[in-house]
Scaffold this active site. Structure first.
Site, short mmCIF file in Angstrom:
data_model
loop_
_atom_site.label_atom_id
_atom_site.label_comp_id
_atom_site.label_asym_id
_atom_site.label_seq_id
_atom_site.Cartn_x
_atom_site.Cartn_y
_atom_site.Cartn_z
N PHE A 87 2.22 -26.70 -30.21
CA PHE A 87 3.29 -27.67 -30.42
C PHE A 87 4.19 -27.70 -29.20
CE2 PHE A 87 7.80 -28.28 -31.46
CZ PHE A 87 7.77 -29.58 -31.97
N LEU A 161 2.33 -24.14 -18.74
CA LEU A 161 2.92 -23.22 -19.70
C LEU A 161 4.04 -23.91 -20.49
CD1 LEU A 161 5.94 -22.05 -18.66
CD2 LEU A 161 4.47 -20.96 -16.96
N ALA A 162 4.27 -23.38 -21.68
CA ALA A 162 5.33 -23.90 -22.56
C ALA A 162 6.10 -22.71 -23.12
CB ALA A 162 4.72 -24.72 -23.69
N CYS A 178 -2.44 -21.97 -31.42
CA CYS A 178 -3.50 -21.53 -30.52
C CYS A 178 -4.71 -20.97 -31.26
CB CYS A 178 -2.99 -20.49 -29.50
SG CYS A 178 -1.63 -21.13 -28.50
#
Length: 232
Positions: A87, A161-162, A178
């Site tokens: 998300f 990346l988040a 994931c």
């Protein structure tokens, strides 16, 4: 291989729709393959409106699942990055490095490890003990604080990346983040018991990135509208 420190341009896009983020990434990737362009390596920083995205391992996400998630008020995208579902939304710092690894090290394993080490160092600056695990990403205990999913073509990277800063973590309740069962998610704010904004986290992340990738960062503020104009 470049001698000395490589220059990396930082472009802050602010909050943008995920579809626009994909287009902007594609724009910067294409410039790497245009021999007439001398485009610096670039870090695209942004945050997104609520969206669920999946990577190249798509078998577990039929149309019915896509529709269920859309009914929650989020977008849904199938992408070419690695990894399963995650998300993105407000309060999450997203970093898309559009880098030619020829300026750094031509190794995807090295690259992913350096992204993880960058986030771990950033977390340590906040007093948070983070680590890696057999599963990609950065973790605080059994909770993921930063997801990593990349794409690479001819050693030019995209996606990235988040990092959860002050994200509404309830969005993750609708998925198995994931695809990893039995694990949770966390954020800088949750770990510290105070509000940690994207703005506060950004500078710390950039400093850690500069250190781990041995590069010089140059900031060029850019609005979403300006970036979209560059695609025309």
């Amino acid at each position: 291989m470049s001698l000395g420190k490589t220059s990396v341009n930082v472009v802050n896009l602010g909050r943008i729709a995920y579809c626009n983020g994909l287009k902007i990434q594609e724009h910067y990737v294409r410039k790497h393959f245009d021999s007439s362009c001398q485009t610096p390596n670039t870090l695209l920083l942004c945050n997104h409106y609520p969206v669920y995205t999946i990577g190249i391992r798509r078998a577990h996400y039929p149309v019915e699942e896509e529709q269920r998630l859309k009914q929650l008020g989020a977008d849904f995208f199938r992408t070419n990055r690695g990894g399963l579902i995650t998300f993105h939304g407000p309060g999450q710092l997203v970093c898309y490095p559009i880098l030619n690894l020829g300026y750094f090290k031509k190794s995807l394993r090295w690259y992913v490890c350096e992204l993880e080490r960058t986030v771990i160092k950033m977390c340590s600056k906040f007093g948070i003990k983070a680590s890696t695990s057999p599963d990609t990403g950065v973790w605080v205990g059994n909770n993921k604080i930063c997801a990593i999913g990349i794409h690479c073509s001819r050693y030019v990277t995209s996606h990235g990346l988040a990092l959860n800063c002050n994200t509404d973590l309830s969005w993750f309740d609708n998925i198995v983040p994931c695809g990893i069962m039995g694990k949770g998610v966390t954020s800088l704010s949750q770990e510290l018991g105070r509000d940690v904004t994207i703005e506060e986290a950004t500078q710390v992340l950039l400093e850690a990135f500069s250190d781990h990738f041995n590069c010089t960062l140059t900031t060029a503020e850019s609005s979403c509208d300006q970036a979209e104009q560059s695609l025309n």
